[in-house]
Design a protein around this motif. Structure first.
Motif, PDB file in Angstrom:
ATOM      1  N   GLU A 519       0.823  -1.204   0.000  1.00 27.76           N
ATOM      2  CA  GLU A 519       0.000   0.000   0.000  1.00 27.76           C
ATOM      3  C   GLU A 519       0.855   1.252   0.000  1.00 27.76           C
ATOM      4  OE1 GLU A 519      -3.742   1.946   2.462  1.00 27.76           O
ATOM      5  OE2 GLU A 519      -2.974  -0.045   2.982  1.00 27.76           O
ATOM      6  N   ASP A 520       1.968   1.223   0.764  1.00 19.70           N
ATOM      7  CA  ASP A 520       2.852   2.395   0.776  1.00 19.70           C
ATOM      8  C   ASP A 520       3.480   2.607  -0.592  1.00 19.70           C
ATOM      9  OD1 ASP A 520       2.271   2.791   3.418  1.00 19.70           O
ATOM     10  OD2 ASP A 520       4.035   1.669   4.152  1.00 19.70           O
ATOM     11  N   GLU A 521       3.890   1.523  -1.200  1.00 17.17           N
ATOM     12  CA  GLU A 521       4.482   1.664  -2.520  1.00 17.17           C
ATOM     13  C   GLU A 521       3.440   2.161  -3.521  1.00 17.17           C
ATOM     14  OE1 GLU A 521       7.360   1.488  -5.551  1.00 17.17           O
ATOM     15  OE2 GLU A 521       7.488   1.509  -3.350  1.00 17.17           O
ATOM     16  N   PHE A 522       2.217   1.739  -3.348  1.00 17.47           N
ATOM     17  CA  PHE A 522       1.162   2.214  -4.224  1.00 17.47           C
ATOM     18  C   PHE A 522       0.971   3.717  -4.073  1.00 17.47           C
ATOM     19  CE2 PHE A 522      -3.275   3.075  -5.286  1.00 17.47           C
ATOM     20  CZ  PHE A 522      -3.367   2.496  -6.535  1.00 17.47           C
ATOM     21  N   ARG A 523       1.024   4.209  -2.794  1.00 18.58           N
ATOM     22  CA  ARG A 523       0.902   5.652  -2.566  1.00 18.58           C
ATOM     23  C   ARG A 523       2.079   6.398  -3.173  1.00 18.58           C
ATOM     24  NH1 ARG A 523      -2.755   7.100   1.435  1.00 18.58           N
ATOM     25  NH2 ARG A 523      -3.802   5.353   2.470  1.00 18.58           N
ATOM     26  N   ARG A 524       3.261   5.785  -3.084  1.00 14.16           N
ATOM     27  CA  ARG A 524       4.436   6.451  -3.653  1.00 14.16           C
ATOM     28  C   ARG A 524       4.313   6.560  -5.167  1.00 14.16           C
ATOM     29  NH1 ARG A 524       8.841   5.287  -6.241  1.00 14.16           N
ATOM     30  NH2 ARG A 524       8.325   3.082  -6.313  1.00 14.16           N
ATOM     31  N   VAL A 525       3.883   5.495  -5.763  1.00 12.32           N
ATOM     32  CA  VAL A 525       3.712   5.543  -7.208  1.00 12.32           C
ATOM     33  C   VAL A 525       2.651   6.557  -7.593  1.00 12.32           C
ATOM     34  CG1 VAL A 525       3.016   4.188  -9.215  1.00 12.32           C
ATOM     35  CG2 VAL A 525       4.483   3.174  -7.484  1.00 12.32           C
ATOM     36  N   PHE A 526       1.590   6.636  -6.765  1.00 13.98           N
ATOM     37  CA  PHE A 526       0.559   7.633  -7.042  1.00 13.98           C
ATOM     38  C   PHE A 526       1.126   9.033  -6.917  1.00 13.98           C
ATOM     39  CE2 PHE A 526      -2.902  10.435  -5.732  1.00 13.98           C
ATOM     40  CZ  PHE A 526      -3.808  10.221  -6.749  1.00 13.98           C
ATOM     41  N   GLY A 527       1.966   9.225  -5.915  1.00 20.42           N
ATOM     42  CA  GLY A 527       2.582  10.545  -5.771  1.00 20.42           C
ATOM     43  C   GLY A 527       3.453  10.894  -6.953  1.00 20.42           C
ATOM     44  N   GLN A 528       4.187   9.911  -7.471  1.00 21.48           N
ATOM     45  CA  GLN A 528       5.010  10.177  -8.647  1.00 21.48           C
ATOM     46  C   GLN A 528       4.157  10.538  -9.842  1.00 21.48           C
ATOM     47  OE1 GLN A 528       7.384   6.697  -9.177  1.00 21.48           O
ATOM     48  NE2 GLN A 528       8.817   7.213  -7.509  1.00 21.48           N
ATOM     49  N   ALA A 529       2.956  10.035  -9.871  1.00 20.82           N
ATOM     50  CA  ALA A 529       2.090  10.340 -10.995  1.00 20.82           C
ATOM     51  C   ALA A 529       1.644  11.783 -11.017  1.00 20.82           C
ATOM     52  CB  ALA A 529       0.871   9.425 -10.969  1.00 20.82           C
ATOM     53  N   VAL A 530       1.572  12.447  -9.783  1.00 25.29           N
ATOM     54  CA  VAL A 530       1.121  13.846  -9.747  1.00 25.29           C
ATOM     55  C   VAL A 530       2.284  14.804  -9.659  1.00 25.29           C
ATOM     56  CG1 VAL A 530      -1.075  13.203  -8.733  1.00 25.29           C
ATOM     57  CG2 VAL A 530       0.832  13.750  -7.242  1.00 25.29           C
ATOM     58  N   ASP A 531       3.515  14.295  -9.716  1.00 27.66           N
ATOM     59  CA  ASP A 531       4.671  15.193  -9.718  1.00 27.66           C
ATOM     60  C   ASP A 531       4.635  16.215 -10.837  1.00 27.66           C
ATOM     61  OD1 ASP A 531       5.779  14.287  -7.442  1.00 27.66           O
ATOM     62  OD2 ASP A 531       7.250  12.968  -8.394  1.00 27.66           O
TER      63      ASP A 531
END
Length: 644
Positions: A519-531
């Motif tokens: 789940e944390d990695e999923f949030r990180r990937v999501f954050g990279q998507a809105v960079d």
């Protein structure tokens, strides 16, 4: 009276016998010459008229016999019966020796009289004449008295005829012998030699009513003559009705047909110098019939279904066998199932010849076409049964399977996620199973898990007679990685596979590549998507200050309330909205604030560029919700309603 001297009598008798022999020989030569000429003339007449029936030939034979009898009586019998007398010899001698005129004949007559014959005259005178004739006989050449010219003339005639016969024998020996044999035996099958000899090839003697009469004609001595014809005659209204049709001569064998024959007829062919072919009778008889017919289809073994009756037009699966049983109205000699491509499958007949069993080998798609049954009776009548069957052989093609959902090929999931999968499989016959194959490429060794999503219990035809059916099957399943105990870090390949009843399998063209993350990695990937939103912030704020008059900028010269709202570390002219980080990383909350403030100021083109990675790296439903969320941010009235 004493008789004449013995020497004179013998000489006269010898000449008489010699003249008699020459007379008979001359008559024989004449008779033989005339007879040979008569026979040759009758043979020539036979050749010219071309008699084939025994009556005509018998008349010629009778004519030859009559000619021989007349000739024999006219010459030979006359020569034998009309004998040469001694008096004729004496007259012959006096003709050759005129000085002995009446001497030899008188002496011959006086010698035959008695001495005391009162009517004979003076005895002394008679004796003197006899002695004088005897003395004169010494001067006569008796051997030359017998005439030679009649015999020589007859002999020359005979020799001339014989020489002519020798020439004919050299020119056409077979023709001369044929003419002689035909006259001697008018009932024989001897025929005249010809340059052309036309013959029918296997001409039938009986045909079924309504069938076509197909005839093949050939010339056994060369190509067909250009004037080759076939003559048909039918006895109707107490007379022969004749029809003639030319024969095509493009090939060595000519063919001609007469359609829908209903009446008994006679046929013959003519052409070239063959004009005497006898008539060939073709009798029309009722056609044989199939009284009972049963057809059974035996499906391929892999279907595991029993044979069933075939309805003649129902498609058959490739590999099926067709069995036909029946009963005819009369005994058969031969029966066969005939395909329109020329193939034949022979039937088995029982002892009576009426019951038949016909079975084909495994059918192939190339055997689709029209089937018919050909029959030949024990009397030689061939026909085709009225029943015809349209055979359609369907190949068992490999099945097809496709992944309809999800539409993305690369996905990132957490173990607890639920992925809707829609699979559609189809087969031109029938499907046997649909499976989902999952391969864990990260595991060592690589593992593969198989899940059967659907399975047919058994082959189920559409109808009791139809083994061919088209089937489409759609399967919807909610797939969860946690149900397979997949942990974060797993790299999965997921595809669909299907099988048919021929054990042929196919897999889907698309393969899903799924990454399982925490789940944390999923949030990180999501954050990279809105960079990209944060990277576009300064650029869009500056564009907003220069191009939009109604927009209020945030700077150090604004009101105190605005100035107080700046974050620590900000400088005049810079945006007060900054990305909030925690431990050097952007959080989802900070990304959300950033999105709320800046999404609406981005151009449409940049919005699409930002949304594109979301649709590729996340589930379709997540990307859709995020897109709706972002588009709601661009709405000027977004403060008046709740965001998604």
């Amino acid at each position: 009276m004493n008789h004449m001297p013995t020497s004179l009598v013998k000489q006269i008798e010898n000449v008489r016998r010699q003249m008699q022999r020459r007379k008979i020989l001359a008559a024989s030569c004449r008779a033989l010459a005339v007879l040979l000429v008569s026979v040759l003339a009758l043979a020539s007449l036979d050749r010219a008229l071309g008699f084939q029936d025994p009556v005509g030939r018998s008349l010629l034979t009778l004519a030859a016999i009559a000619a021989a009898m007349i000739i024999g009586r006219r010459w030979i019998q006359a020569a034998i019966c009309c004998k040469v007398s001694s008096l004729e010899v004496a007259h012959r001698a006096e003709q050759n020796y005129p000085r002995f005129r009446d001497l030899v004949t008188s002496a011959l007559q006086f010698s035959s009289q008695t001495q005391n014959d009162p009517w004979a005259g003076s005895l002394v005178l008679r004796k003197a004449i006899v002695l004088q004739a005897t003395s004169a006989a010494k001067e006569i050449a008796w051997r030359q008295l017998a005439p030679r010219k009649p015999l020589q003339k007859a002999a020359r005639s005979l020799v001339g005829v014989l020489l002519f016969l020798l020439f004919v024998a050299w020119w056409t020996p077979h023709g001369l012998s044929t003419g002689f044999l035909r006259l001697v035996n008018p009932l024989s099958a001897v025929d005249w030699p010809r340059q052309d000899d036309l013959q029918f090839i296997d001409a039938p003697t009986k045909i079924a009513a309504g069938n076509d009469l197909n005839l093949s004609i050939q010339n056994t001595r060369g190509p067909l003559p250009e004037d080759a014809q076939v003559h048909f005659r039918v006895w109707k209204n107490d007379r022969w009705k004749l029809q003639t049709e030319p024969v095509p001569t493009t090939d060595d064998i000519g063919t001609i047909s007469r359609h829908d024959v209903r009446e008994t007829l006679e046929i013959r062919a003519t052409g070239g110098d063959h004009q005497t072919m006898p008539w060939h009778k073709v009798e029309v008889v009722p056609p044989p019939r199939i009284e009972e017919l049963n057809m059974v289809a035996h499906p391929p073994a892999y279907i595991h279904t029993p044979p069933r009756f075939w309805s003649r037009t129902t498609p058959l699966l490739a590999g099926s066998r067709l069995e036909i049983r029946g009963i005819t109205d009369q005994p058969m000699d031969r029966m066969a199932l005939r395909h329109d491509n020329g193939q034949e499958f022979m039937a088995t007949l029982n002892e009576t010849g009426r019951e038949f069993n016909l079975e084909t080998p495994p059918l192939q798609p190339s055997m689709s076409g029209v089937l018919s049954i050909s029959m030949t009776t024990q009397e030689g009548v061939s026909t085709q049964a009225k029943q015809q069957f349209l055979l359609e052989v369907v190949p068992d093609q490999p099945p097809e399977v496709a992944l309809f959902k999800p539409t993305e090929n690369r996905l990132t999931l957490i173990p607890e996620a639920s992925l809707p999968i829609v699979i559609e499989a189809r087969d031109n016959i029938q499907l046997k199973s649909i499976e989902l194959v999952i391969r864990d490429k990260g595991a060592k060794p690589q593992t593969e898990r198989l899940t059967t999503l659907w399975k047919s219990p058994d082959y189920e035809p559409d109808s009791p007679t139809n083994y061919v059916k088209h089937q489409v099957k759609r399967v919807v399943v909610e797939w969860t990685p946690a149900s397979y105990s997949f942990q974060p870090g797993a790299q999965l390949e997921v595809f669909a596979r299907t099988r048919d009843f021929q054990s042929t399998e196919s897999r889907s063209d698309r393969t899903l590549h799924i990454s399982i993350v925490s789940e944390d990695e999923f949030r990180r990937v999501f954050g990279q998507a809105v960079d990209p939103l944060a990277d576009k912030l300064p650029e869009n704020e500056n564009q907003g200050e220069g191009n939009q008059d109604h927009q209020t900028t945030r700077s150090s010269s604004d009101s105190p309330s605005q100035s107080n709202s700046q974050q620590p570390g900000s400088t005049p002219g810079q945006s007060t909205s900054t990305v909030v980080t925690k431990n050097g990383k952007r959080t989802l909350a900070a990304a959300g604030d950033l999105v709320r403030d800046l999404w609406g100021s981005l151009p449409d083109r940049q919005q699409q560029q930002i949304l594109q990675p979301l649709s590729k790296d996340f589930l379709p439903q997540y990307a859709q919700e995020i897109e709706e969320y972002y588009r709601a941010l661009a709405d000027p009235d977004r403060q008046d309603r709740e965001l998604p």
